[in-house]
Design an enzyme around this catalytic site. Structure first.
Site, mmCIF file in Angstrom:
data_model
loop_
_atom_site.group_PDB
_atom_site.id
_atom_site.type_symbol
_atom_site.label_atom_id
_atom_site.label_comp_id
_atom_site.label_asym_id
_atom_site.label_seq_id
_atom_site.Cartn_x
_atom_site.Cartn_y
_atom_site.Cartn_z
ATOM 1 N N LYS A 15 -2.465 1.307 -2.051
ATOM 2 C CA LYS A 15 -1.345 2.033 -1.449
ATOM 3 C C LYS A 15 -0.782 3.055 -2.449
ATOM 4 O O LYS A 15 -1.135 3.024 -3.649
ATOM 5 C CB LYS A 15 -0.301 1.015 -0.980
ATOM 6 C CG LYS A 15 -0.844 0.045 0.103
ATOM 7 C CD LYS A 15 0.198 -1.013 0.450
ATOM 8 C CE LYS A 15 -0.276 -2.009 1.468
ATOM 9 N NZ LYS A 15 0.729 -3.084 1.710
ATOM 10 N N TYR A 55 -1.506 -0.655 11.414
ATOM 11 C CA TYR A 55 -0.439 -1.670 11.408
ATOM 12 C C TYR A 55 0.109 -1.911 12.812
ATOM 13 O O TYR A 55 1.290 -2.178 12.968
ATOM 14 C CB TYR A 55 0.686 -1.226 10.456
ATOM 15 C CG TYR A 55 0.373 -1.415 8.986
ATOM 16 C CD1 TYR A 55 -0.052 -2.647 8.484
ATOM 17 C CD2 TYR A 55 0.536 -0.377 8.079
ATOM 18 C CE1 TYR A 55 -0.326 -2.824 7.127
ATOM 19 C CE2 TYR A 55 0.273 -0.543 6.715
ATOM 20 C CZ TYR A 55 -0.153 -1.774 6.256
ATOM 21 O OH TYR A 55 -0.421 -1.970 4.913
ATOM 22 N N ASN A 118 3.687 -3.452 -2.534
ATOM 23 C CA ASN A 118 2.867 -4.528 -3.109
ATOM 24 C C ASN A 118 1.440 -4.070 -3.414
ATOM 25 O O ASN A 118 0.522 -4.879 -3.514
ATOM 26 C CB ASN A 118 2.903 -5.747 -2.197
ATOM 27 C CG ASN A 118 2.425 -5.417 -0.785
ATOM 28 O OD1 ASN A 118 1.894 -4.342 -0.535
ATOM 29 N ND2 ASN A 118 2.594 -6.359 0.115
ATOM 30 N N HIS A 121 -3.686 -3.377 0.319
ATOM 31 C CA HIS A 121 -3.965 -4.012 1.618
ATOM 32 C C HIS A 121 -5.373 -4.578 1.549
ATOM 33 O O HIS A 121 -6.277 -3.940 1.011
ATOM 34 C CB HIS A 121 -3.906 -2.980 2.749
ATOM 35 C CG HIS A 121 -4.536 -3.511 4.002
ATOM 36 N ND1 HIS A 121 -3.854 -4.298 4.894
ATOM 37 C CD2 HIS A 121 -5.814 -3.436 4.469
ATOM 38 C CE1 HIS A 121 -4.678 -4.659 5.862
ATOM 39 N NE2 HIS A 121 -5.875 -4.157 5.633
ATOM 40 N N GLU A 132 -10.560 -1.838 10.890
ATOM 41 C CA GLU A 132 -9.905 -1.050 9.837
ATOM 42 C C GLU A 132 -10.898 -0.063 9.207
ATOM 43 O O GLU A 132 -10.550 1.099 8.939
ATOM 44 C CB GLU A 132 -9.317 -1.997 8.781
ATOM 45 C CG GLU A 132 -8.103 -2.760 9.339
ATOM 46 C CD GLU A 132 -7.629 -3.923 8.482
ATOM 47 O OE1 GLU A 132 -8.191 -4.150 7.381
ATOM 48 O OE2 GLU A 132 -6.684 -4.601 8.913
HETATM 49 P P1 IDP Z 1 -0.335 -8.466 4.046
HETATM 50 O O1 IDP Z 1 -0.426 -7.056 3.496
HETATM 51 O O2 IDP Z 1 -0.130 -9.491 2.951
HETATM 52 O O3 IDP Z 1 -1.460 -8.825 4.976
HETATM 53 P P2 IDP Z 1 1.356 -8.158 6.411
HETATM 54 O O4 IDP Z 1 2.272 -9.223 6.952
HETATM 55 O O5 IDP Z 1 0.123 -7.833 7.166
HETATM 56 O O6 IDP Z 1 1.030 -8.549 4.890
HETATM 57 O O7 IDP Z 1 2.255 -6.850 6.231
HETATM 58 C C1 IDP Z 1 1.661 -5.609 5.955
HETATM 59 C C2 IDP Z 1 2.494 -4.882 4.925
HETATM 60 O O8 IDP Z 1 3.822 -4.627 5.445
HETATM 61 C C3 IDP Z 1 2.761 -5.681 3.638
HETATM 62 O O9 IDP Z 1 1.695 -5.664 2.728
HETATM 63 C C4 IDP Z 1 4.004 -4.977 3.090
HETATM 64 O O10 IDP Z 1 3.676 -3.728 2.490
HETATM 65 C C5 IDP Z 1 4.778 -4.726 4.386
HETATM 66 N N1 IDP Z 1 5.684 -5.863 4.700
HETATM 67 C C6 IDP Z 1 5.341 -7.071 5.211
HETATM 68 N N2 IDP Z 1 6.393 -7.876 5.392
HETATM 69 C C7 IDP Z 1 7.466 -7.159 5.010
HETATM 70 C C8 IDP Z 1 8.878 -7.440 4.989
HETATM 71 O O11 IDP Z 1 9.335 -8.535 5.338
HETATM 72 N N3 IDP Z 1 9.678 -6.443 4.520
HETATM 73 C C9 IDP Z 1 9.201 -5.241 4.114
HETATM 74 N N4 IDP Z 1 7.874 -4.925 4.125
HETATM 75 C C10 IDP Z 1 7.013 -5.872 4.569
HETATM 76 MG MG MG Z 2 -1.915 -8.067 6.892
#
Ligand code: IDP
Ligand code: MG
Length: 141
Positions: A15, A55, A118, A121, A132
């Site tokens: 990212k 997403y 974070n 992905h 994807e």
């Molecule tokens: P993942 O990337 O660990 O699979 P997902 O639940 O698929 O997590 O969420 C996709 C992305 O959305 C996350 O990596 C993060 O960047 C963002 N995200 C997920 N949950 C939250 C939240 O509770 N607050 C803010 N951003 C979030």
């Molecule tokens: Mg995910």
């Protein structure tokens, strides 16, 4: 070969914070170190349409606008990796979504900033990996 150790492809996206913070080499290196093979790598600026498809399961979440702004504010590095059990292996070294909860030794646990920013992905299933990869690269020969 056990059924749970088939050769798979997975989609990994570094990212914008990975590029901004100069962590691309470090992150790519971690996937190489667990034996995954890099098949494709491209730096791209994402359109809102690509983000919406990627997403789509999160579009109704309250944090979606923040997530969309984050992943479109700069380029990402879109990659495809191959290896034995690649999807599970990649998710394991990426770590939990929230860096504060991710284990030390994982990419997010060691380097992630917060629950949105974070760094990486990684696809969470073979079906997700296929869609994807198609969303980011089109049909791969
Ligand atoms: P993942 O990337 O660990 O699979 P997902 O639940 O698929 O997590 O969420 C996709 C992305 O959305 C996350 O990596 C993060 O960047 C963002 N995200 C997920 N949950 C939250 C939240 O509770 N607050 C803010 N951003 C979030
Ligand atoms: Mg995910």
């Amino acid at each position: 070969m056990p059924a749970n150790e088939e050769i798979q492809q997975t989609f990994i996206m570094l990212k914008p914070d990975a590029i901004e913070r100069g962590l691309v080499g470090e992150i790519i290196s971690r996937f190489e170190q667990v034996g995954l093979k890099l098949l494709r790598m491209e730096t791209k600026k994402l359109s809102k349409e690509t983000v919406a498809r990627h997403y789509k399961s999160l579009m109704q979440k309250p944090f979606f606008p923040k997530l969309e702004a984050y992943v479109t504010r700069g380029a990402v590095v879109a990659t495809i990796w191959q290896g034995r059990d690649a999807i599970k292996v990649a998710r394991k070294i990426v770590g939990a979504t929230d860096p504060a909860l991710a284990e030390k030794g994982t990419i997010r646990g060691d380097l992630g900033s917060n629950c949105t920013e974070n760094l990486v992905h990684a696809s969470d299933s073979p079906e997700a990996a296929r869609s994807e990869i198609a969303n980011f690269f089109g049909k791969v020969a």
